[in-house]
Scaffold this motif. Sequence first.
Motif, PDB file in Angstrom:
ATOM      1  N   LYS A  15      22.213   5.434  39.522  1.00 25.60           N
ATOM      2  CA  LYS A  15      23.186   6.270  40.230  1.00 25.60           C
ATOM      3  C   LYS A  15      24.510   6.301  39.480  1.00 25.60           C
ATOM      4  O   LYS A  15      25.123   7.368  39.324  1.00 25.60           O
ATOM      5  N   LEU A  16      24.943   5.163  38.984  1.00 27.30           N
ATOM      6  CA  LEU A  16      26.193   5.101  38.217  1.00 27.30           C
ATOM      7  C   LEU A  16      26.120   5.969  36.961  1.00 27.30           C
ATOM      8  O   LEU A  16      27.096   6.631  36.594  1.00 27.30           O
ATOM      9  N   GLU A  17      24.971   5.967  36.304  1.00 26.59           N
ATOM     10  CA  GLU A  17      24.806   6.770  35.093  1.00 26.59           C
ATOM     11  C   GLU A  17      24.852   8.260  35.415  1.00 26.59           C
ATOM     12  O   GLU A  17      25.412   9.052  34.647  1.00 26.59           O
ATOM     13  N   VAL A  18      24.275   8.654  36.539  1.00 27.14           N
ATOM     14  CA  VAL A  18      24.338  10.058  36.960  1.00 27.14           C
ATOM     15  C   VAL A  18      25.785  10.448  37.249  1.00 27.14           C
ATOM     16  O   VAL A  18      26.259  11.515  36.834  1.00 27.14           O
ATOM     17  N   GLU A  19      26.497   9.578  37.951  1.00 20.76           N
ATOM     18  CA  GLU A  19      27.893   9.865  38.289  1.00 20.76           C
ATOM     19  C   GLU A  19      28.769   9.917  37.034  1.00 20.76           C
ATOM     20  O   GLU A  19      29.697  10.736  36.945  1.00 20.76           O
ATOM     21  N   GLU A  20      28.472   9.090  36.067  1.00 20.83           N
ATOM     22  CA  GLU A  20      29.210   9.113  34.798  1.00 20.83           C
ATOM     23  C   GLU A  20      28.975  10.432  34.068  1.00 20.83           C
ATOM     24  O   GLU A  20      29.906  11.023  33.513  1.00 20.83           O
ATOM     25  N   LEU A  21      27.734  10.899  34.080  1.00 20.49           N
ATOM     26  CA  LEU A  21      27.427  12.178  33.445  1.00 20.49           C
ATOM     27  C   LEU A  21      28.159  13.313  34.151  1.00 20.49           C
ATOM     28  O   LEU A  21      28.621  14.265  33.504  1.00 20.49           O
ATOM     29  N   ALA A  22      28.290  13.215  35.462  1.00 22.08           N
ATOM     30  CA  ALA A  22      29.034  14.233  36.214  1.00 22.08           C
ATOM     31  C   ALA A  22      30.496  14.265  35.775  1.00 22.08           C
ATOM     32  O   ALA A  22      31.083  15.349  35.586  1.00 22.08           O
ATOM     33  N   GLU A  23      31.088  13.103  35.598  1.00 26.15           N
ATOM     34  CA  GLU A  23      32.474  13.044  35.124  1.00 26.15           C
ATOM     35  C   GLU A  23      32.583  13.619  33.714  1.00 26.15           C
ATOM     36  O   GLU A  23      33.573  14.281  33.378  1.00 26.15           O
ATOM     37  N   ASP A  24      31.578  13.390  32.896  1.00 29.86           N
ATOM     38  CA  ASP A  24      31.565  13.953  31.546  1.00 29.86           C
ATOM     39  C   ASP A  24      31.597  15.480  31.592  1.00 29.86           C
ATOM     40  O   ASP A  24      32.334  16.121  30.833  1.00 29.86           O
ATOM     41  N   THR A  25      30.778  16.054  32.467  1.00 33.09           N
ATOM     42  CA  THR A  25      30.702  17.518  32.525  1.00 33.09           C
ATOM     43  C   THR A  25      32.024  18.115  33.001  1.00 33.09           C
ATOM     44  O   THR A  25      32.423  19.190  32.542  1.00 33.09           O
ATOM     45  N   LYS A  26      32.688  17.413  33.907  1.00 37.92           N
ATOM     46  CA  LYS A  26      33.999  17.873  34.379  1.00 37.92           C
ATOM     47  C   LYS A  26      34.989  17.910  33.221  1.00 37.92           C
ATOM     48  O   LYS A  26      35.747  18.887  33.056  1.00 37.92           O
ATOM     49  N   LYS A  27      34.964  16.871  32.407  1.00 42.51           N
ATOM     50  CA  LYS A  27      35.860  16.809  31.257  1.00 42.51           C
ATOM     51  C   LYS A  27      35.535  17.893  30.237  1.00 42.51           C
ATOM     52  O   LYS A  27      36.441  18.513  29.654  1.00 42.51           O
ATOM     53  N   VAL A  28      34.244  18.145  30.020  1.00 42.84           N
ATOM     54  CA  VAL A  28      33.846  19.199  29.077  1.00 42.84           C
ATOM     55  C   VAL A  28      34.383  20.549  29.534  1.00 42.84           C
ATOM     56  O   VAL A  28      34.932  21.324  28.735  1.00 42.84           O
ATOM     57  N   LEU A  29      34.246  20.842  30.823  1.00 47.88           N
ATOM     58  CA  LEU A  29      34.707  22.135  31.326  1.00 47.88           C
ATOM     59  C   LEU A  29      36.222  22.273  31.192  1.00 47.88           C
ATOM     60  O   LEU A  29      36.719  23.283  30.672  1.00 47.88           O
ATOM     61  N   THR A  30      36.962  21.290  31.675  1.00 49.11           N
ATOM     62  CA  THR A  30      38.423  21.392  31.629  1.00 49.11           C
ATOM     63  C   THR A  30      38.925  21.478  30.191  1.00 49.11           C
ATOM     64  O   THR A  30      39.817  22.277  29.882  1.00 49.11           O
TER      65      THR A  30
END
Length: 219
Positions: A15-30
Amino acid sequence: MQTRRFFNEELQQLKLEVEELAEDTKKVLTTSVEALYNSDLKTAQRIIEEDHIYNEKEQHINDSALVMIAKQQPVASDLRRLIAAIKISSDLERMADHGKNIAKATLFLGDDHPISIHSTIKEMTEIAVSMVDIAVKGYHNEDISFARVLAEKDDKVDELYGRVTKDLLELTANNPDQIQYIMQTAYTSRYIERFADHLTNIGESILYLVKGVSYDLNE
């Protein structure tokens, strides 16, 4: 009991790894949208070069989940947690791809293009970023109330996308010599709209995780 404890720890790590990937995608978009507005070609190139990182993270999540399914043969809610992790990570990887595509559009436009980037693209990005935070909270807490909020925000992104598309079509009619640049801006708004669509998919995965039933939030 010890086997169960280890399994629970593995589930939490996943679950932590999925949430980390979500934060990564947010950073990529911004970061990609900032590079678009600033004509920052160096940052855009870096985003493209780093895309493999998110592909590898998704693959690692998938591999881990499949190994846990094979070894533990989980049922009911535990199996749904593993399936949800696989589905959500897939959507997240696609979201990172859309950020990469925005970076590609920035490179195409170059640092001396003749058009202004539509201001609504920034507004679309802000909503999409807020949707990532909502999705992470819903997934972390296994709370289905967040899924409906995602659908509502996606509707707003769709509305803004329609506005951008209409404005850019009018712009191409009056500036046919700039059509290749204007179309890159149109593609960018489409990438953000698709980014948000994947977040409604994540909302559906949260609903499946909690209720064990498939829903369509894009209806």
